[in-house]
Design an enzyme around this catalytic site. Structure first.
Site, PDB file in Angstrom:
ATOM      1  N   ASP A   1     -50.887 -36.822 -20.619  1.00  0.00           N
ATOM      2  CA  ASP A   1     -50.516 -37.071 -21.888  1.00  0.00           C
ATOM      3  C   ASP A   1     -49.037 -37.537 -22.146  1.00  0.00           C
ATOM      4  OD1 ASP A   1     -53.217 -36.648 -24.232  1.00  0.00           O
ATOM      5  OD2 ASP A   1     -51.657 -38.047 -24.456  1.00  0.00           O
TER       6      ASP A   1
ATOM      7  N   ASP B   1     -56.433 -14.418 -22.748  1.00  0.00           N
ATOM      8  CA  ASP B   1     -55.759 -14.546 -24.060  1.00  0.00           C
ATOM      9  C   ASP B   1     -56.524 -15.503 -25.115  1.00  0.00           C
ATOM     10  OD1 ASP B   1     -53.034 -16.923 -23.504  1.00  0.00           O
ATOM     11  OD2 ASP B   1     -55.234 -17.202 -23.207  1.00  0.00           O
TER      12      ASP B   1
ATOM     13  N   ASP C   1     -59.735 -20.354 -19.368  1.00  0.00           N
ATOM     14  CA  ASP C   1     -58.926 -19.258 -19.874  1.00  0.00           C
ATOM     15  C   ASP C   1     -58.947 -18.288 -18.525  1.00  0.00           C
ATOM     16  OD1 ASP C   1     -58.511 -16.617 -22.429  1.00  0.00           O
ATOM     17  OD2 ASP C   1     -57.119 -17.280 -20.550  1.00  0.00           O
TER      18      ASP C   1
ATOM     19  N   ASN D   1     -56.323 -15.818 -18.123  1.00  0.00           N
ATOM     20  CA  ASN D   1     -55.610 -14.652 -18.572  1.00  0.00           C
ATOM     21  C   ASN D   1     -56.362 -13.848 -19.787  1.00  0.00           C
ATOM     22  OD1 ASN D   1     -54.797 -16.297 -20.415  1.00  0.00           O
ATOM     23  ND2 ASN D   1     -52.364 -15.660 -19.909  1.00  0.00           N
TER      24      ASN D   1
ATOM     25  N   ASP E   1     -50.393 -41.769 -25.864  1.00  0.00           N
ATOM     26  CA  ASP E   1     -51.030 -41.426 -27.240  1.00  0.00           C
ATOM     27  C   ASP E   1     -50.404 -42.501 -28.242  1.00  0.00           C
ATOM     28  OD1 ASP E   1     -51.933 -39.332 -28.815  1.00  0.00           O
ATOM     29  OD2 ASP E   1     -50.281 -39.299 -29.472  1.00  0.00           O
TER      30      ASP E   1
ATOM     31  N   GLU F   1     -53.475 -45.452 -25.684  1.00  0.00           N
ATOM     32  CA  GLU F   1     -54.442 -45.436 -26.753  1.00  0.00           C
ATOM     33  C   GLU F   1     -54.228 -46.702 -27.692  1.00  0.00           C
ATOM     34  OE1 GLU F   1     -53.899 -42.108 -29.511  1.00  0.00           O
ATOM     35  OE2 GLU F   1     -55.804 -41.771 -29.693  1.00  0.00           O
TER      36      GLU F   1
ATOM     37  N   HIS G   1     -61.216 -35.905 -27.146  1.00  0.00           N
ATOM     38  CA  HIS G   1     -60.928 -34.730 -28.185  1.00  0.00           C
ATOM     39  C   HIS G   1     -60.644 -35.084 -29.575  1.00  0.00           C
ATOM     40  CE1 HIS G   1     -57.333 -36.683 -27.417  1.00  0.00           C
ATOM     41  NE2 HIS G   1     -56.678 -35.802 -28.227  1.00  0.00           N
ATOM     42  N   ASP G   2     -60.799 -36.195 -29.796  1.00  0.00           N
ATOM     43  CA  ASP G   2     -60.747 -36.851 -31.352  1.00  0.00           C
ATOM     44  C   ASP G   2     -62.068 -37.326 -32.150  1.00  0.00           C
ATOM     45  OD1 ASP G   2     -57.759 -38.436 -30.634  1.00  0.00           O
ATOM     46  OD2 ASP G   2     -57.963 -36.488 -31.220  1.00  0.00           O
TER      47      ASP G   2
ATOM     48  N   ASP H   1     -55.776 -22.435 -19.798  1.00  0.00           N
ATOM     49  CA  ASP H   1     -54.518 -22.518 -19.038  1.00  0.00           C
ATOM     50  C   ASP H   1     -54.632 -23.241 -17.788  1.00  0.00           C
ATOM     51  OD1 ASP H   1     -55.025 -18.946 -18.970  1.00  0.00           O
ATOM     52  OD2 ASP H   1     -55.320 -20.500 -17.401  1.00  0.00           O
TER      53      ASP H   1
HETATM   54  O1  TEU Z   1     -54.736 -39.772 -31.780  1.00  0.00           O
HETATM   55  C1  TEU Z   1     -54.210 -40.667 -32.830  1.00  0.00           C
HETATM   56  C2  TEU Z   1     -55.677 -40.990 -33.626  1.00  0.00           C
HETATM   57  O2  TEU Z   1     -55.732 -42.009 -33.917  1.00  0.00           O
HETATM   58  C3  TEU Z   1     -56.535 -39.719 -33.890  1.00  0.00           C
HETATM   59  O3  TEU Z   1     -55.682 -38.997 -34.703  1.00  0.00           O
HETATM   60  C4  TEU Z   1     -57.700 -40.324 -34.522  1.00  0.00           C
HETATM   61  O4  TEU Z   1     -57.614 -41.375 -35.134  1.00  0.00           O
HETATM   62  C5  TEU Z   1     -58.010 -39.424 -35.540  1.00  0.00           C
HETATM   63  O5  TEU Z   1     -57.998 -38.161 -35.049  1.00  0.00           O
HETATM   64  C6  TEU Z   1     -59.634 -39.723 -36.077  1.00  0.00           C
HETATM   65  O6  TEU Z   1     -59.997 -38.856 -37.097  1.00  0.00           O
HETATM   66  C7  TEU Z   1     -53.842 -39.380 -30.788  1.00  0.00           C
HETATM   67  C8  TEU Z   1     -54.413 -38.041 -30.277  1.00  0.00           C
HETATM   68  O7  TEU Z   1     -55.631 -38.352 -29.500  1.00  0.00           O
HETATM   69  C9  TEU Z   1     -54.565 -37.096 -31.300  1.00  0.00           C
HETATM   70  O8  TEU Z   1     -55.265 -35.975 -31.016  1.00  0.00           O
HETATM   71  C10 TEU Z   1     -53.559 -36.661 -32.206  1.00  0.00           C
HETATM   72  O9  TEU Z   1     -53.787 -35.565 -33.217  1.00  0.00           O
HETATM   73  C11 TEU Z   1     -52.616 -37.885 -32.853  1.00  0.00           C
HETATM   74  O10 TEU Z   1     -52.776 -39.054 -31.792  1.00  0.00           O
HETATM   75  C12 TEU Z   1     -51.310 -37.748 -32.949  1.00  0.00           C
HETATM   76  O11 TEU Z   1     -50.598 -37.312 -31.806  1.00  0.00           O
END
Ligand code: TEU
Length: 589
Positions: A99, A26, A22, A24, A206, A275, A347-348, A30
């Site tokens: 993305d 907030d 970050d 700034n 995605d 993905e 991140h998932d 960013d």
């Molecule tokens: O993820 C798709 C997806 O399958 C994930 O949602 C994952 O299976 C799930 O979070 C497991 O718990 C993509 C992106 O990476 C995710 O961050 C988004 O939430 C999703 O698509 C919708 O765009």
């Protein structure tokens, strides 16, 4: 033979922009913050950044709900900031892959708002369906069928303006686009070209394997000809899943080939990584085989599901043979054609170190982080590092629901605990602690100041998501100059991929496949052979027969390319035909 593409010995670093830096104060990361950290990424040695969405968005799903594909959301900065970041990254020789979220848009996108008028040009840009026959539209149970959205509730949302329901595989603010409509595809390709012409180096796509839905020749959903869309039996939460209806649909290859032709033809130096939910290792070979002109690579999901038994919220202990089998199958499928992406984190997913490593002591945390990194990075393919993985960051350690921010986690808690009563509150809090996506979204830990250097210690705002309490023990400042650190180990793994063609291009052959604790495999090109060995356990493990035979060739310390413990210790254990807990090394034999 055609020269290997640039990504064949590259390493990609994923940035989740709202949690990276970050600039700034907030409370949200960013673009300027990212620019200030390019030197760190150049020191790590990565070749490209995969930037999670920074487009204009209501942030219902942290930017995976896009309301304007050609603008940057003010929370991250401006298009000028994006242009500056691209130019500065390129000056470091770092590419930026954006993305691409085109299975769905935000419900606040102009296309969707227009589509709510059945007489508009966008009327057929989404999946609109009338209420179930005989039901009053908009009343409970009138949904076209009982599919559930991935983030809770029905997958059908009633729109009183149009008087119909729209499909949303994810949240009700993420309506699925209708890719059967050539105008939708054309608009997507135009937007992709606009970004590539602006200097972006490709896209992570995605849920791209959901864009082709299972419909019949008349454009009807399965079963619709009999008045009711086909349905799976409702699951424990009272809904069935729409995913079988849209994973790897009949026109996926056609759409991906059309995209490649309309967008990437004639361009150089880009990367496309999709993905790949629902894609088997064999299907991955087809989609990533350059002869088929579809994608460069895919993220597969079988290996990150080996400890969930098909149900997200019941994480089990890792059984290594399952993980080994999944990784080996992925490698074997692309042994001669096609390509593999290599990841344990994003991140998932929860942090792999907490999920599969040992964080019980600092020594074991560091050693197991290195072991997991070595095993992944020594596979054949393109490795992806998720921000913080390179310093051994761990799960968030949250204990209260109010600490969580991810709509998937919060909605799942209420649906499973309060509505469907399939888990108790205590049980669900344990599930969230193990597998919530927020585990990997806590602010990047740069140093040991109040907010870990993510924002200033004297900021009035606070980070959008709590900083992990272990920021004093785990942060980049304490590692970037320490040759024994997790950071330096990742730096050396990346260097190996850049300099040793056996690492980048060598054949893969697993050994002692059924060994329950040790993952061992060979990488070879011609006469050169590298033996990769890792004890994925917190106990001393015996060495398998084949590995033992191969290790007879290990006679000098100079043969070890990289190891997570001193070579004398490795040699002593090998003499005793065993491996120390989490011991991992690569030796030329
Ligand atoms: O993820 C798709 C997806 O399958 C994930 O949602 C994952 O299976 C799930 O979070 C497991 O718990 C993509 C992106 O990476 C995710 O961050 C988004 O939430 C999703 O698509 C919708 O765009």
């Amino acid at each position: 033979a055609t020269p290997n593409p640039w990504w064949a010995n590259a390493v990609v670093y994923q940035i989740y922009p709202r949690s990276f830096q970050d600039s700034n104060n907030d409370g949200f990361g960013d673009l300027k913050g990212i620019a200030s950290r390019l030197g760190y990424l150049a020191d790590l040695g990565i070749d490209a950044i995969w930037l999670s969405p920074v487009y204009r968005s209501p942030q219902d799903d942290n930017g995976y709900d896009i309301s304007d594909y050609r603008d940057i959301d003010p929370m991250f900065g401006t298009l000028d900031d994006m242009d500056a970041l691209l130019a500065e990254a390129h000056s470091y020789g770092i590419k930026i892959v954006m993305d691409l979220v085109v299975n769905h848009t935000s419900d606040e996108h102009a296309w969707f708002q227009s589509s709510r008028n059945p007489d508009s040009d966008h009327a057929d840009w989404y999946w609109w369906r009338p209420a179930r026959t005989g039901c009053v539209p908009g009343t409970p149970g009138a949904e076209p069928n009982q599919w559930g959205g991935s983030f809770g509730g029905s997958a059908w949302q009633y729109d009183d303006r149009r008087g119909e329901y729209y499909l949303h595989t994810f949240s009700k603010k993420q309506p699925d686009l209708n890719w059967e409509n050539p105008e939708v595809r054309k608009a997507v390709y135009e937007m992709m070209n606009w970004w590539l012409d602006r200097g972006v180096d490709g896209f992570r796509m995605d849920v791209i394997t959901l864009i082709s839905k299972q419909i019949d020749a008349n454009g009807r959903l399965p079963g619709e000809e009999h008045g009711l869309i086909a349905d799976e039996p409702a699951g424990e939460e009272g809904y069935s899943s729409p995913w079988p209806f849209s994973m790897d649909g009949p026109r996926l290859d056609e759409f991906l080939q059309e995209m490649r032709h309309e967008v990437f033809e004639g361009r150089q130096g880009y990367l496309t990584v999709g993905e790949g939910q629902g894609i088997s290792p064999k299907r991955n070979e087809h989609i990533t085989n350059p002869a088929n002109g579809e994608l460069d690579m895919l993220f597969l999901f079988d290996h990150v599901g080996v400890d969930q038994n098909g149900a997200k919220w019941n994480m089990e202990n890792l059984q290594l043979p399952k993980l080994k089998r999944a990784m080996i199958e992925q490698q074997q499928a692309v042994a001669t054609s096609g390509w593999a992406s290599l990841y344990f984190n994003n991140h998932d997913q929860p942090r792999a170190l907490s999920r599969w490593g040992d964080t019980s002591t600092p020594e074991l945390r560091v050693k197991s982080a290195k072991a997991l990194a070595l095993l992944l990075h020594m596979h054949k393919g393109t490795p992806y590092i998720y921000q913080g993985e390179e310093i051994g960051m761990t799960n968030a350690g949250f204990t209260k629901l109010k600490q969580y921010r991810d709509l998937e986690s919060i909605n799942a808690y209420h649906q499973r605990v309060d509505s469907a009563h399939v888990q108790s509150s205590e049980s669900m809090m344990r599930s969230l602690a193990a597998v919530s996506r927020d585990n990997s979204r806590t602010p990047m830990q740069w140093d040991s100041t109040t907010y870990a250097g993510f924002m200033s210690a004297d900021a009035e705002s606070t980070p959008w998501l709590q900083v992990n309490a272990n920021k004093n023990e785990i942060n980049a400042a304490a590692q970037t100059h320490d040759p024994a650190s997790v950071f330096d180990f990742y730096r050396r793994l990346i260097e190996l991929r850049h300099t040793d063609d056996v690492v980048a291009a060598g054949d893969f052959r697993a050994v002692d496949v059924s060994d329950p604790h040790v993952f061992a495999f060979l990488r070879s090109v011609g006469e050169r052979r590298l033996l990769v060995v890792g004890n994925v356990s917190s106990s001393v493990a015996p060495i398998g027969d084949e590995t033992h035979d191969l290790l007879k060739g290990f006679t000098a310390a100079s043969q070890v390319l990289i190891a997570n413990e001193d070579i004398e210790s490795i040699a002593q254990h090998v003499q005793a035909n065993e491996l120390a807990p989490w011991s991992a090394f690569v030796c030329e034999i």
